[in-house]
Design an enzyme around this catalytic site. Structure first.
Site, short mmCIF file in Angstrom:
data_model
loop_
_atom_site.label_atom_id
_atom_site.label_comp_id
_atom_site.label_asym_id
_atom_site.label_seq_id
_atom_site.Cartn_x
_atom_site.Cartn_y
_atom_site.Cartn_z
N PHE A 293 0.84 -1.19 0.00
CA PHE A 293 0.00 0.00 0.00
C PHE A 293 0.88 1.25 0.00
O PHE A 293 1.87 1.32 0.74
CB PHE A 293 -0.91 0.04 1.23
CG PHE A 293 -2.02 -0.97 1.21
CD1 PHE A 293 -2.23 -1.81 0.13
CD2 PHE A 293 -2.88 -1.07 2.30
CE1 PHE A 293 -3.25 -2.75 0.12
CE2 PHE A 293 -3.91 -2.00 2.31
CZ PHE A 293 -4.10 -2.83 1.22
N GLU A 294 0.51 2.21 -0.80
CA GLU A 294 1.12 3.55 -0.79
C GLU A 294 0.05 4.51 -0.29
O GLU A 294 -0.98 4.70 -0.95
CB GLU A 294 1.59 3.94 -2.19
CG GLU A 294 2.63 3.03 -2.79
CD GLU A 294 4.05 3.43 -2.42
OE1 GLU A 294 4.21 4.52 -1.80
OE2 GLU A 294 4.98 2.68 -2.74
N ILE A 295 0.27 5.11 0.88
CA ILE A 295 -0.84 5.77 1.56
C ILE A 295 -0.86 7.30 1.38
O ILE A 295 -1.85 7.93 1.74
CB ILE A 295 -0.84 5.44 3.06
CG1 ILE A 295 0.41 5.97 3.75
CG2 ILE A 295 -0.98 3.94 3.26
CD1 ILE A 295 0.38 5.85 5.27
#
Length: 435
Positions: free
Chosen positions: A305-307
C-alpha cells in the site's frame, strides 16, 4: 589574506548556525545545490523514532489482555539491527491450535516515510480501544477482531529512520546503505537502466541485511494469511508482482483484486492506483518483500500500500513529498487508512476459502533452507513464551546442529552403500572349484 579568510570563516559559521536554528524551529531550509526549499520534520505532528516506540511499548503495557510485544535483534559484519513486533490477540495469547486468521503488517521499511509508522501507532491505539474509528460500532469491531491475530511491525527500518531524523530527509535505505525492499530473494539483484544506487542498493546478497533476516523468520514462524507492506510516495493499492508487468493468474488474483477494488471505492475514493506494482508504477522493482511473501512464503493475499504522496513537491523536498505537513491532511490520512485496514480485517477472512494453498509445503521445501525454517520456528517459540524459552533456545540450536550432522551422515552412508552395490555388480562371477 589570512585576516580575510578568518572573517570569511566566521561568516560561514554564523550562516550555518542560522540554518540550523531555522531548521530547528520548523522554517523551510534551502537545499545546498538545488535552491529548492526543503521542508523539515514537523515535530508537532510526528513522533521521534524513540518516542514513537516508547508510546507503543507503554500502550502494550496498558493492555496486556490484547497486546504483547517482542523485540528481535541480530547483526553481521559490525552492523546491528532490531525490530519490535506488537501482536494483537483478544485472548492475550496466540492460539496454540493456529485456528485464527493471521495478518502481518509492516510499516517504516523506508526511513523517510514517517507517516507510515504514525499509522501503525494509530491502528494499535484503535485495536486497544484507546481511540475509535468514526462511524464504527465497538461491538461490531470486537466481533470482527475476535478470530484474528495481527502482528504489527511499526518501524522496520529503525537505523534508516534515525539518519532521516538528523537531517537526511531523502534517505530510504537502512543504516549501511541497503534498500530493505530490494534485499529479498525473488529476482534479487537485477538492475533497471535507471538504477540509482543511492535509492535502491539491493545489498551484497539476498537477505544480507539483519532487518530482512528478521522479517523473513517472522513470516516463516507466523505463517500469515495476509501481508501488507505500507509505504508512502503516492496513493496506490498494489498486489504482486513488482518484478514483472503481470499479476498472478486465476482465483488468487481475483480475490486480491476484489478486496483492493472495495478499498479504493470506500476509503480511497477512487484516487488509488490498483494493479501489480511492476505494471502500474512505471518501473520494475526486483527483490521486494511482497513478491517473496507471495511466491516463496506462500501468503495467499500479499499487498503493498502507498498511503500518501505530494506530486507537487520538489524531488529534493523529500519530507513534503512523502509525508503530510499540515494537521488536517495528517489526520485525514490516518483516519482513512485506519478504516481501510479494518475493512481488510473484516473482509479478508471471507475472501479465502482455504487457509493455505495446497502447494504451500512444497514451496517451503523447494525454496527455504532447513536452517531458516528452524530459525523461524525458534522465533515463534521465543515470541510465544518469552524468557522461559531461553534454555530451550539453546537446546533448539543444538538440535539444529545435530539435525544437520544427521543429514550429512545419512548422505555419506547412502553414498557408501550405493558405491558398495555398484562394485559388487561389476565383479565377475567365479565358478566353484571341485573338491
Amino acid at each position: 589574506m589570512a585576516r580575510f579568510l578568518s572573517v570569511l570563516h566566521l561568516f560561514w559559521i554564523l550562516f550555518s548556525c542560522n540554518r540550523g536554528f531555522a531548521a530547528a524551529n520548523g522554517d523551510a531550509v534551502e537545499g545546498n545545490l538545488t535552491g529548492h526549499p526543503l521542508t523539515p520534520i514537523n515535530h508537532d505532528l510526528y513522533h521521534s523514532s524513540s518516542d514513537l516506540m516508547e508510546q507503543i511499548t507503554t500502550l502494550v503495557h496498558r493492555h496486556p489482555d490484547k497486546l504483547s510485544v517482542n523485540t528481535f535483534k541480530t547483526g553481521n559484519k559490525g552492523y546491528n539491527a532490531e525490530i519490535t513486533v506488537v501482536t494483537y490477540c483478544q485472548s492475550g495469547r496466540e492460539s496454540d491450535d493456529r485456528s485464527k486468521f493471521r495478518i502481518l503488517l509492516s510499516f517504516g521499511q523506508h526511513g523517510r516515510e514517517l507517516i507510515t509508522s504514525e499509522l501503525a501507532l494509530r491502528m494499535l491505539s484503535i485495536l486497544s480501544e484507546e481511540q475509535f474509528l468514526p462511524n464504527m460500532d465497538p461491538s461490531s469491531l470486537n466481533m470482527t477482531l475476535d478470530n484474528l491475530v495481527i502482528k504489527v511491525v511499526a518501524m522496520e527500518n529503525l537505523n534508516g529512520r534515525k539518519i532521516v531524523e538528523v537531517g537526511d530527509f531523502c534517505e530510504r535505505r537502512n543504516g549501511r546503505g541497503v534498500d530493505l525492499n530490494r534485499n529479498w530473494g525473488v529476482d534479487w539483484g537485477k538492475k533497471e537502466k535507471d538504477y540509482d544506487p543511492y535509492e535502491e542498493n539491493p545489498g551484497t546478497a539476498p537477505f544480507s541485511e539483519p532487518e530482512t533476516q528478521i522479517m523473513r523468520k517472522l513470516a516463516l514462524s507466523f505463517d500469515p494469511h495476509i501481508w501488507v507492506n505500507v509505504h508512502s510516495g503516492m496513493e496506490a493499492l498494489f498486489m504482486p508482482y513488482d518484478h514483472k508487468n503481470t499479476t498472478p493468474e486465476g482465483l488468487p488474483s481475483q480475490r486480491m483484486r476484489f478486496l483492493l477494488d472495495e478499498l479504493n471505492q470506500v476509503h480511497c475514493h477512487k484516487r488509488c492506483m490498483i494493479g501489480s506494482g511492476g505494471g502500474s508504477v512505471g518501473y520494475l522493482a526486483h527483490g521486494t518483500a511482497t513478491d517473496y511473501m507471495y511466491d516463496v512464503i506462500g501468503v495467499p493475499m500479499a499487498f503493498t500500500f502507498e498511503i500518501y504522496g505530494d506530486s507537487t513537491a520538489s524531488s529534493k523536498d523529500c519530507f513534503k513529498m512523502f509525508n503530510p505537513v499540515d494537521l488536517s491532511t495528517f489526520n485525514r490520512v490516518l483516519n482513512e487508512w485506519s478504516a481501510a485496514f479494518f475493512t481488510i480485517f473484516k473482509l479478508g477472512p471471507h475472501q479465502l476459502d482455504e487457509t493455505r494453498p495446497k502447494n504451500f509445503a512444497s514451496n517451503l521445501d523447494k525454496s527455504i533452507p532447513i536452517d531458516e525454517y528452524l530459525d523461524g520456528y525458534l522465533m515463534e517459540r521465543s515470541s510465544r513464551y518469552g524468557k522461559k524459552m531461553e534454555v530451550l533456545d539453546l537446546g533448539m540450536q543444538e538440535i539444529r546442529t545435530y539435525f544437520r550432522l544427521f543429514l550429512l551422515s545419512s548422505v555419506l552412508l547412502m553414498f557408501m552403500f550405493c558405491s558398495k552395490i555398484s562394485k559388487s555388480k561389476g565383479r565377475p562371477t567365479v565358478p566353484a572349484m571341485p573338491l
